[in-house]
Design a protein around this motif. Structure first.
Motif, PDB file in Angstrom:
ATOM      1  N   LEU A   1      -2.694  -4.394  -6.354  1.00  0.00           N
ATOM      2  CA  LEU A   1      -2.637  -3.681  -5.081  1.00  0.00           C
ATOM      3  C   LEU A   1      -1.330  -3.965  -4.344  1.00  0.00           C
TER       4      LEU A   1
ATOM      5  N   ASN B   1      -5.792  -7.936  -6.550  1.00  0.00           N
ATOM      6  CA  ASN B   1      -4.880  -8.037  -5.411  1.00  0.00           C
ATOM      7  C   ASN B   1      -3.420  -7.974  -5.849  1.00  0.00           C
TER       8      ASN B   1
ATOM      9  N   LEU C   1      -5.877   1.810  -4.094  1.00  0.00           N
ATOM     10  CA  LEU C   1      -6.710   0.953  -3.266  1.00  0.00           C
ATOM     11  C   LEU C   1      -8.172   1.401  -3.324  1.00  0.00           C
TER      12      LEU C   1
END
Length: 817
Positions: free
Chosen positions: A463, A460, A708
């Motif tokens: 990202l 995360n 992603l």
């Protein structure tokens, strides 16, 4: 052929397709930018030469020695000459002040001279000026002097026939402040007019073109012979501002392209890592059957080589196609048609593909070849390879070298990497706050989403950083193109001057004042102006000073006044009183660049005559005031011995625009600069250039989407297991889809907040360093950033994970067993 057969089989797994897509994106992005920049540079090179009407120009205030021209002929250079001055024209009872240019045979050497034989005729291109005994005029001189094609016109002691109209001359922009409309004549007729006398203000321009080696040899020979009243004008001096803007735009494109390549490389690395993990069992079986390390490497490197060749070829083709379409789209913006690109951009694209593969795709394959068959088949990971971290070095190192090569600046590369480091740190901080939130109390979907965020905290962070980078670039470009331009215009004072009157002759001054006052227009003071060159400081020639500046290389506009101009502020020294007879006030930034201090004595050359003045004060200027501003202001009376013209600015309401025509008719020698049109042109130019920049930033968002997808695929097995367990325990498919939307929506909001913060910081730097404006907060940015981030990341992430919640639970659990 085994690697190729395996390549066809493994393509269905998805990772190789993702690697190929990321490679195509990286190569096409950089190739398009390299092609575009190369063609744009070549176009501006041609345009710059056209602007000079030659490849090199020697400009002088008096004729140069014949030996200089003989030397050029000896080296085989093409030559032409122009002589420019202001003079009065007459035709019957009509008189007009005009800007006269006498041209020799061969003018122009470069560029197009366009003329018309009648007012309604189509312009024709010619490489030759008027024939002896004839003149060409700018069309507006015909009604002003009641002339027609074929009429006679008096210039000095000679009479000429008006045989044509000037539609375009390549080097007209060489003198923005030329007096009046243009008259062009043949240089052979100049002597018979008896206009040029000692002390006349004349500009001689000697044009040269030819072989590059011969030009370099000639100007190397010429340099020691030049005086302070002569200078060589090349491409950099011809259009320095355009050249600087071009360099900055090209650097920005390469920088944005580098970020897109960096994001695409991360996608390559994630997909390659997933590919390596999925093939670990295959390699273990092959090693158990006798395949050695070299055989394994040959198979997988052969696969990756074939994939790289195909993806690079496709990327080169797409990049070349995109840049050609971009050039066609912006055809009207370019001053000349950009010539075909060279082969160097293809090398840049190939190098980009190799850097991505070598840095991010090969390390997982080398680790794959090191697979321990027994450890893998037993699924025993209790003794991990401690050297695995070495595989993280090639990726960042290859990107560092690639960005350094593309940007051409180690400082830019270091600043970019530092900024990315801060971005990753900010992503980690936001992600930490996100996973520690109490959102689980809101319901089942929120609880599942929060649990997923906590389990994948490392991915995360990557990202958020990846999408934050893309959103930051897009938002910064959008606000820089709109908000900052609007803010700049808002900083202008109400009814700030939007027109300049330049080259007002002393005998016209009273008449112009009466016209301005008769219309009740708000104008500034009329400032006298002469042009001179700084040649010495404290008796030392400026050529011997270490610090070089434009104020040394060119002539300056010099003026004098008894009061401090509005929007000027004295920061050192004192303004002169009524008894002061000499002294000069210098703008503080110019003084700093030239190393000038209070009390220094400056010597200027004005029209071949010299004058000196001590520095008595330093001033700051407000360039946004739209008033006449001068780097050097003299005490009243200091420059009375030199012929001067006057300059003034005033505000003209839009509904009074026709007043400009009245001024032109009554004072044709006065140059009028319409700033309202310049501001409109700035808007149009920014909008057109932004098309190319925004297309690159859009590629950055596509690269973020690839990151992603690569990350989702890396965790797809884990997500399948989680979804199967939840659905077995009674969870519905809609519950899982809502949890995915919440999970990726929260990540998008986090990326948007990070992008908003970075954009605000970027706009603050642009405002103060580029636009020179006070910083203004942008509240809409903090709404737009999270909203766009939530929509983009939420939609892309949910679609990428949709298959994980669509698989039947029984089938997934059987495969896991």
């Amino acid at each position: 052929m085994l690697p190729l057969r395996l390549l066809s089989r493994d393509w269905r797994g998805g990772e190789l397709a993702l690697i190929a897509t990321a490679l195509v994106l990286a190569v096409s992005c950089v190739t398009a930018i390299a092609h575009f920049g190369d063609r744009l540079t070549r176009a501006m090179y041609i345009q710059s030469q056209s602007f000079l009407a030659a490849e090199r120009v020697v400009q002088s205030s008096k004729p140069v020695p014949e030996a200089w021209l003989d030397k050029a002929s000896e080296l085989g250079l093409q030559q032409a000459q122009t002589v420019g001055f202001a003079s009065m024209l007459s035709a019957g009872d009509e008189f007009q002040f005009a800007s006269v240019k006498a041209v020799s045979d061969g003018y122009p050497l470069v560029g197009k001279l366009e003329m018309r034989t009648t007012t309604t005729a189509t312009p024709i291109t010619t490489q030759q000026g008027p024939a002896p005994g004839n003149v060409w005029l700018e069309p507006r001189l015909l009604p002003l002097m009641n002339l027609e094609i074929g009429s006679d016109l008096q210039l000095g002691d000679s009479t000429f026939t008006v045989s044509g109209l000037i539609d375009q001359e390549p080097d007209r922009g060489a003198n923005l402040f030329s007096m009046g409309a243009r008259l062009m004549m043949h240089a052979d007729d100049l002597a018979a007019t008896n206009i040029l006398q000692p002390g006349s203000r004349v500009t001689y321009r000697y044009l040269f073109a030819g072989d590059d080696a011969a030009l370099k040899q000639y100007f190397k020979w010429l340099k020691p012979h030049l005086t302070e009243h002569q200078r060589v004008i090349d491409l950099q001096e011809g259009q320095p501002r355009v050249a600087k803007a071009l360099d900055r735009a090209e650097s920005f494109l390469y920088l944005a392209g580098s970020l897109a390549v960096l994001l695409a490389s991360v996608a390559v690395g994630l997909a390659a890592r997933r590919y390596g993990l999925r093939h670990a069992n295959y390699v273990a079986v092959m090693k158990s059957l006798g395949a050695g390390k070299q055989k394994i490497l040959a198979i997988y490197i052969g696969q990756m080589t074939a994939l790289t060749l195909i993806a690079t070829a496709v990327g080169l083709a797409i990049g070349s196609f995109v840049q050609s379409q971009a050039v066609n789209l912006l055809q009207g913006f370019f001053p000349v048609t950009p010539p075909p690109s060279s082969w160097q951009p293809l090398i840049v694209g190939i190098a980009t593909g190799l850097a991505c593969v070598i840095g991010f795709a090969l390390p997982p394959l080398f680790r794959l070849a090191q697979t321990d068959p027994m450890q893998t088949l037993r699924q025993d990971w209790s003794n991990p390879d401690k050297r695995e971290w070495l595989g993280l070095i090639p990726g960042p190192l290859s990107m560092l070298l690639l960005i350094w090569w593309l940007s051409g600046s180690l400082a830019t590369t270091a600043a970019l990497l530092a900024g990315l480091g801060l971005l990753v740190a900010g992503s980690a901080g936001i992600n930490r706050l996100l996973v520690r939130g109490k959102l689980a109390a809101l319901g089942g979907s929120w609880r599942i989403a929060l649990g997923s965020l906590q389990r994948r905290a490392g991915f995360n962070t990557l990202l958020i950083a990846a999408f934050g980078t893309g959103l930051l670039a897009m938002l910064a470009m959008f606000y820089a193109r709109t908000a900052l331009i609007d803010e700049w215009q808002m900083q202008l004072p109400e009814k700030a001057p939007n027109h300049f009157l330049v080259n007002i002759a002393p005998y016209e001054l009273d008449g112009v004042k009466q016209k301005i006052e008769g219309k009740n227009l708000e104008g500034t003071e009329f400032y006298p102006m002469v042009r001179g060159r700084l040649i010495a400081v404290n008796g030392t020639p400026v050529d011997e000073r270490e610090q070089k500046d434009g104020a040394i290389r060119r002539e300056l506009n010099l003026s004098w006044t008894d009061t401090v101009p509005a929007d000027n502020k004295i920061v050192a020294g004192e303004w002169w009183d009524e008894n002061t007879t000499e002294g000069v006030s210098v703008e503080v930034e110019v003084a700093a660049r030239l190393g000038l201090e209070m009390g220094d004595v400056l010597r200027f050359s004005i029209g071949g005559l010299e004058t000196e003045a001590p520095i008595t004060s330093l001033r700051t200027l407000d360039w946004n005031s739209m008033r006449p501003n001068f780097f050097m202001l003299f005490a009243p009376g200091s420059l009375d011995d030199f012929p001067a013209t006057y300059i003034q600015s005033f505000y003209l309401p839009p509904e009074e625009k026709l007043f400009i025509n009245e001024l032109v008719k009554n004072f044709p020698s006065v140059s009028i600069i319409e700033l309202d049109k310049i501001i409109a042109n700035i808007r149009e130019t920014i909008g057109q250039v932004a098309i190319a920049i925004e297309s690159v930033l859009a590629l950055m968002l596509i690269a973020g989407v690839l990151v992603l997808i690569a990350g989702v695929r890396a965790s797809i097995a884990e997500r399948l297991q989680e979804a199967a367990v939840i659905r077995t325990l009674g969870g519905r498919r809609q519950l899982l889809i809502r949890s995915l939307m919440i999970e990726f929506g929260l990540l998008g909001i986090a990326a948007g907040l990070l992008a908003a913060f970075g954009t605000e910081a970027t706009l603050a730097v642009l405002s103060q360093r580029v636009f020179e404006l006070p910083f203004n907060f942008h509240p809409g940015l903090w709404i737009l950033g999270p909203l766009v981030g939530a929509l983009l990341v939420g939609t892309a992430g949910t679609l990428a994970c949709r298959s994980a919640v669509s698989q039947p639970p029984l089938k997934v659990l059987r495969e896991l067993a």
